[in-house]
Design an enzyme around this catalytic site. Structure first.
Site, PDB file in Angstrom:
ATOM      1  N   HIS A 173      76.255  -5.357  34.628  1.00  0.00           N
ATOM      2  CA  HIS A 173      76.106  -4.064  34.134  1.00  0.00           C
ATOM      3  C   HIS A 173      76.672  -4.253  32.439  1.00  0.00           C
ATOM      4  O   HIS A 173      76.333  -3.510  31.627  1.00  0.00           O
ATOM      5  CB  HIS A 173      77.004  -2.898  34.592  1.00  0.00           C
ATOM      6  CG  HIS A 173      76.335  -2.572  35.723  1.00  0.00           C
ATOM      7  ND1 HIS A 173      75.667  -1.522  35.865  1.00  0.00           N
ATOM      8  CD2 HIS A 173      76.307  -3.112  37.090  1.00  0.00           C
ATOM      9  CE1 HIS A 173      75.168  -1.182  37.098  1.00  0.00           C
ATOM     10  NE2 HIS A 173      75.627  -2.254  37.833  1.00  0.00           N
ATOM     11  N   ASP A 384      77.845  -3.171  24.126  1.00  0.00           N
ATOM     12  CA  ASP A 384      77.733  -2.269  25.191  1.00  0.00           C
ATOM     13  C   ASP A 384      76.628  -2.913  25.949  1.00  0.00           C
ATOM     14  O   ASP A 384      75.706  -3.186  25.588  1.00  0.00           O
ATOM     15  CB  ASP A 384      77.676  -0.782  25.014  1.00  0.00           C
ATOM     16  CG  ASP A 384      78.081   0.267  25.726  1.00  0.00           C
ATOM     17  OD1 ASP A 384      78.292  -0.057  27.073  1.00  0.00           O
ATOM     18  OD2 ASP A 384      78.516   1.202  25.385  1.00  0.00           O
TER      19      ASP A 384
END
Ligand code: GDG
Length: 491
Positions: A173, A384
């Site tokens: 992720h 991110d």
């Protein structure tokens, strides 16, 4: 082909336990990107989720009590849960230590925040072994095992050591770093070899996949074939598929919820209390990767250079407590609060406070109301994996009048850049200019850009993401998932 049962393995289960009395516990849904993404997947398909409850073994209720509350949760959610116990030392070394103080900063290119500690690496290996044993105990040949995220990179290696010969998929992720940064890790060969024990490795973006392939080419002799969406790495044991699968959200759920009367009422109250202002929204877990301090400085820069924004904008910054036991996070909280205080001290006038700061987690309805009503979302992480808040904001912005300002270092930029204002979060003046551009953007331009953002997220929602991963993992077939190429800044 018979549908396989999906078994998700992640560090945390999607629930949080809070003690409400000596023997009383309250169960509530967990938050965070992984839970937001995987919750709807398991609700749609059913299956099993294996993970940790987030509290030390000694503080857990009895196994019998847990079985009861977990099976009640299973009845509601439509899938089952299996919890793994961790003692305090394991939590300190595996979770806080190696996962959050070594891999997390390293993979986010923030090498100076890294701590390298042999004891933490040893604990990380032991806990990954524990997860593997639990997988073997609770699964069989009809299951597809899907391991998630940086805390559990070694699970496939441990499964193979225990003789497990079924397919195992892995999704990261968070970003995967470029070679020069990955090389700093003292256990780089072990981590890379362990990843190559999976049958399918999914990354968020084409850039992450490229970085990983770069490390494989530099550090192994394995042949890499394939182009485009999925590559194959030919190890001595098996072919390993490597692909980019940009994660998404349940678009319909966010869109429909934003339309409800409760959310409309709450949105109205928010604006009624800030009359005549555009609200700029920031929502982040407390984390140095999210760029909260840089954002506050950029907002201050905008107020200084564009005085016509004063009294006419409010920055609403929600910071959700996270990893409270890591000292750095406590320091970050102090830094953020100092900056909020400084900006408010400098610019507040009677009837106008420039920054509204919330340090707690907020419920789903309040979150949807902010998404629906705030005119600008300011999402500026330093790095991110994807950033689901950006996608949730667009899916919930049903009046289609919001502007998304997005960091070029968020994975979401590869998909959303044509219709968002893309910024470099380190460039404070550039971010300030983007804030002013959003503030002055005409309604029809806002509407056109937001419509396109929403359409893109709707087309590429969480169902498409999960199907494309499973198709590649189970039947080794590529799906029609669109290529999201690298975002390359232009002058
Ligand atoms: C990791 C990667 C990747 C946040 N505060 C509250 C709340 N949230 C929910 C948001 C969103 C989620 O948490 C945060 O997701 P992000 O994607 O923004 O960030 P991470 O938690 O760091 O997630 C990230 C993600 O995994 C998925 O792959 O995108 O890059 O770092 O869903 O809505 N929800 C509620 N109250 C809050 O106060 N209800």
């Amino acid at each position: 082909m018979k549908a396989k049962r999906l078994v998700v393995v992640s560090n945390r289960l999607p629930i949080v336990l809070n003690r409400t009395g000596a023997r009383e516990w309250k169960i509530r849904p967990g938050s965070g990107g992984l839970v937001t993404a995987m919750g709807p997947v398991l609700r749609h398909r059913g299956g099993l989720w294996i993970g940790w409850l987030g509290i030390p073994e000694n503080d857990c209720p009895s196994d019998e009590y847990l079985r009861d509350i977990i099976s009640a949760g299973t009845d509601q959610s439509g899938y089952s849960l299996r919890h793994i116990n961790l003692c305090k030392e394991e939590i300190d070394k595996y979770y806080y230590g190696f996962s959050n103080e070594t891999l997390w900063p390293l993979f986010h290119d923030l090498f100076t925040h890294c701590k390298f500690d042999q004891g933490c690496w040893d604990a990380y290996q032991r806990v990954n072994r524990k997860f593997a044993e639990e997988v073997i105990r609770h699964t069989d040949h009809d299951d597809y095992i899907w391991v998630h995220d940086y805390q559990l990179i070694l699970v496939a290696r441990e499964l193979r050591r225990l003789g497990f010969d079924r397919q195992v998929g892995f999704f990261l992720h968070i970003p995967f770093p470029p070679l020069d940064i990955f090389l700093k890790l003292p256990w780089r060969f072990q981590v890379l070899d362990a990843l190559l024990e999976y049958d399918l490795i999914g990354f968020q973006t084409a850039r992450d996949r490229k970085n990983f392939i770069g490390c494989v080419r530099a550090l192994t002799d394995y042949q890499v074939t394939g182009r485009g969406h999925v590559n194959s790495i030919h190890t001595d044991e098996r072919p390993v598929l490597v692909g980019a699968f940009p994660i998404s959200i349940d678009y319909r759920e966010f869109n429909d919820f934003a339309k409800t009367q409760e959310v409309a009422d709450e949105a109205w109250i928010i604006h009624a209390n800030l009359p005549g202002r555009q609200i700029i929204l920031g929502i982040d877990r407390l984390d140095y990767t999210k760029g909260i301090s840089h954002r506050l400085l950029a907002f201050e820069n905008a107020l200084a250079r564009y005085p016509d924004m004063r009294r006419r904008v409010t920055l609403l910054q929600v910071v959700v407590p996270s990893r409270r036991n890591v000292e750095e996070y406590e320091k970050l909280k102090q830094e953020v609060e100092r900056l909020v205080g400084e900006i408010n001290g400098k610019y507040t006038e009677v009837g106008w406070t420039p920054v509204h700061y919330i340090f707690r987690s907020i419920d789903r309805q309040e979150l949807a109301a902010y998404y629906r009503t705030c005119e600008i979302a300011l999402i500026t992480p330093l790095k991110d994996g994807m950033n689901l808040v950006a996608k949730e904001y667009c899916a919930s912005n049903i009046e289609e009048n919001g502007v998304l300002i997005l960091s070029e270092f968020a994975g979401a930029a590869a998909q959303l850049y044509p219709n968002a204002l893309i910024v470099n979060p380190y460039d404070l003046e550039g971010v300030a200019d983007a804030i002013y551009k959003a503030f002055t953007m005409p309604q029809d331009t806002r509407r056109m850009m937001m419509r396109r953002l929403r359409a893109s997220i709707q087309r590429n929602d969480i169902v498409k993401w999960v199907n494309s991963f499973l198709k590649a993992g189970i039947s080794k077939e590529l799906s029609d998932f669109p290529q999201m190429e690298l975002f390359v800044p232009k002058q």
